[in-house]
Scaffold this active site. Structure first.
Site, PDB file in Angstrom:
ATOM      1  N   ALA A  30     -66.946 -35.684   2.293  1.00 21.20           N
ATOM      2  CA  ALA A  30     -65.819 -34.770   2.550  1.00 21.20           C
ATOM      3  C   ALA A  30     -65.474 -34.839   4.037  1.00 21.20           C
ATOM      4  CB  ALA A  30     -66.140 -33.345   2.099  1.00 21.20           C
ATOM      5  N   ARG A  33     -62.062 -34.594  10.790  1.00 17.94           N
ATOM      6  CA  ARG A  33     -61.994 -35.142  12.151  1.00 17.94           C
ATOM      7  C   ARG A  33     -63.275 -34.915  12.952  1.00 17.94           C
ATOM      8  NH1 ARG A  33     -58.374 -33.009  15.405  1.00 17.94           N
ATOM      9  NH2 ARG A  33     -57.408 -31.537  13.985  1.00 17.94           N
ATOM     10  N   GLY A  34     -64.081 -33.930  12.524  1.00 17.72           N
ATOM     11  CA  GLY A  34     -65.380 -33.747  13.180  1.00 17.72           C
ATOM     12  C   GLY A  34     -66.243 -34.997  12.974  1.00 17.72           C
ATOM     13  N   HIS A  35     -66.270 -35.484  11.725  1.00 14.16           N
ATOM     14  CA  HIS A  35     -67.060 -36.698  11.442  1.00 14.16           C
ATOM     15  C   HIS A  35     -66.471 -37.919  12.139  1.00 14.16           C
ATOM     16  CE1 HIS A  35     -67.894 -34.310   7.655  1.00 14.16           C
ATOM     17  NE2 HIS A  35     -69.112 -34.586   8.056  1.00 14.16           N
ATOM     18  N   SER A 184     -64.946 -28.254   9.153  1.00 18.02           N
ATOM     19  CA  SER A 184     -66.112 -28.226   8.271  1.00 18.02           C
ATOM     20  C   SER A 184     -65.673 -28.666   6.889  1.00 18.02           C
ATOM     21  CB  SER A 184     -66.649 -26.793   8.196  1.00 18.02           C
ATOM     22  OG  SER A 184     -67.515 -26.654   7.095  1.00 18.02           O
TER      23      SER A 184
END
Ligand code: PAF
Length: 276
Positions: A30, A33-35, A184
């Site tokens: 899932a 943009r954090g990843h 998240s």
């Protein structure tokens, strides 16, 4: 990007990169943009970038949370390709990851006895089990973790140090939506109206940063908890030393962070912010 479903085929591929720097970004999918910010950081600092998508059952203390965890493999693969990830480990069963597991002991002191450690029993044990196994499979030189899960970042760093795994753990800043909500995978589970009030976490953290003076910490924590309870069900709001998660003494001069968990509807959201 090359995709491997088994650790055996992945290990064979990785033999080609002996002597190179390998940047590893473990994920549960899932992707947001954090990843991708972690992957981009890995891309700029390492020769090869490896990611994994594996929703690890041993780190969920709530079976409903595990069942509802969002899965969107095709979109994830596209995003990984867009940021130039070289290799993806995508096991399709739990035993492929866990088959060579051996026991290990790490003394985490306070690190797993506060915040998520007390509120999600067994969670960090599950995280350490899977991260250690993934490290043994991928053998990275560097691994990248988001500071949104700050306690996880500290625990992984401590595990790597105590077990002498020789991996550099790189903490990367939290990526936020335009209104400040921390990215998240669980944000996908919020309804439209819940999404509007989810900003209460960052607003309260910012309020805490504005009012933090180094004293009256208990009162400030209480005020922040009560602010959030107007919009959701806060589990905790605590102010802690950033290096070891202990309480802040009057003579402490280092980095201080505020940590929050709040349920908005059925969704449990987590965030933290440096406040000094
Ligand atoms: O932060 C996460 O997504 C998970 O805890 C991790 C590190 C991928 C382990 O399953």
């Amino acid at each position: 990007m090359k995709v491997f479903k088994t650790q055996e085929t992945l290990r064979k591929e990785l033999e080609k990169y002996t002597g190179k720097t390998i940047g590893f970004v473990p994920t549960m999918g899932a992707l947001h943009r954090g990843h991708t910010s972690l992957l981009l950081k890995a891309k700029t600092s390492c020769d090869v970038v490896v990611s994994s998508i594996f929703v690890n059952p041993t780190q969920f203390n709530d079976p409903k949370d595990f069942q509802n965890y969002p899965i969107q493999i095709e979109e994830d693969i596209k995003k990984l390709e867009e940021v130039g990830c070289d290799i993806l480990y995508l096991p399709d069963n739990v035993s492929d990851v866990y088959m060579n597991e051996t026991d290990f002991q790490v003394d985490l002191g306070v690190l797993d006895k506060v915040m998520e450690g007390t509120n999600r029993p067994g969670h960090f044990k599950g995280v350490m089990r899977v991260v250690k196994l993934l490290f043994e499979i991928v053998k990275p030189t560097h691994s990248f973790f988001g500071l949104k899960d700050y306690q996880q970042y500290l625990i992984v760093k401590e595990m790597v140090s105590q077990l002498n795994l020789g991996i550099q753990i790189v903490g990367c800043e939290t990526v936020r939506e335009a209104d400040g909500l921390a990215m998240s995978s669980r944000n996908l589970l919020l309804s439209f109206s819940e999404r509007q009030v989810a900003t209460t976490l960052i607003k309260t953290l910012e309020y805490c940063r504005e009012h933090y003076t180094g004293s009256g910490i208990g009162d400030l924590e209480k005020r922040c908890l009560s602010m959030m309870s107007q919009y959701g069900e806060p589990e905790y709001f605590v102010i802690r030393r950033a290096d070891n998660l202990q309480e802040v003494d009057a003579d402490y001069r280092g980095e201080v962070r505020a940590f929050v968990v709040c349920r908005i509807g059925k969704v449990r959201l987590i965030d933290n912010l440096r406040i000094n």
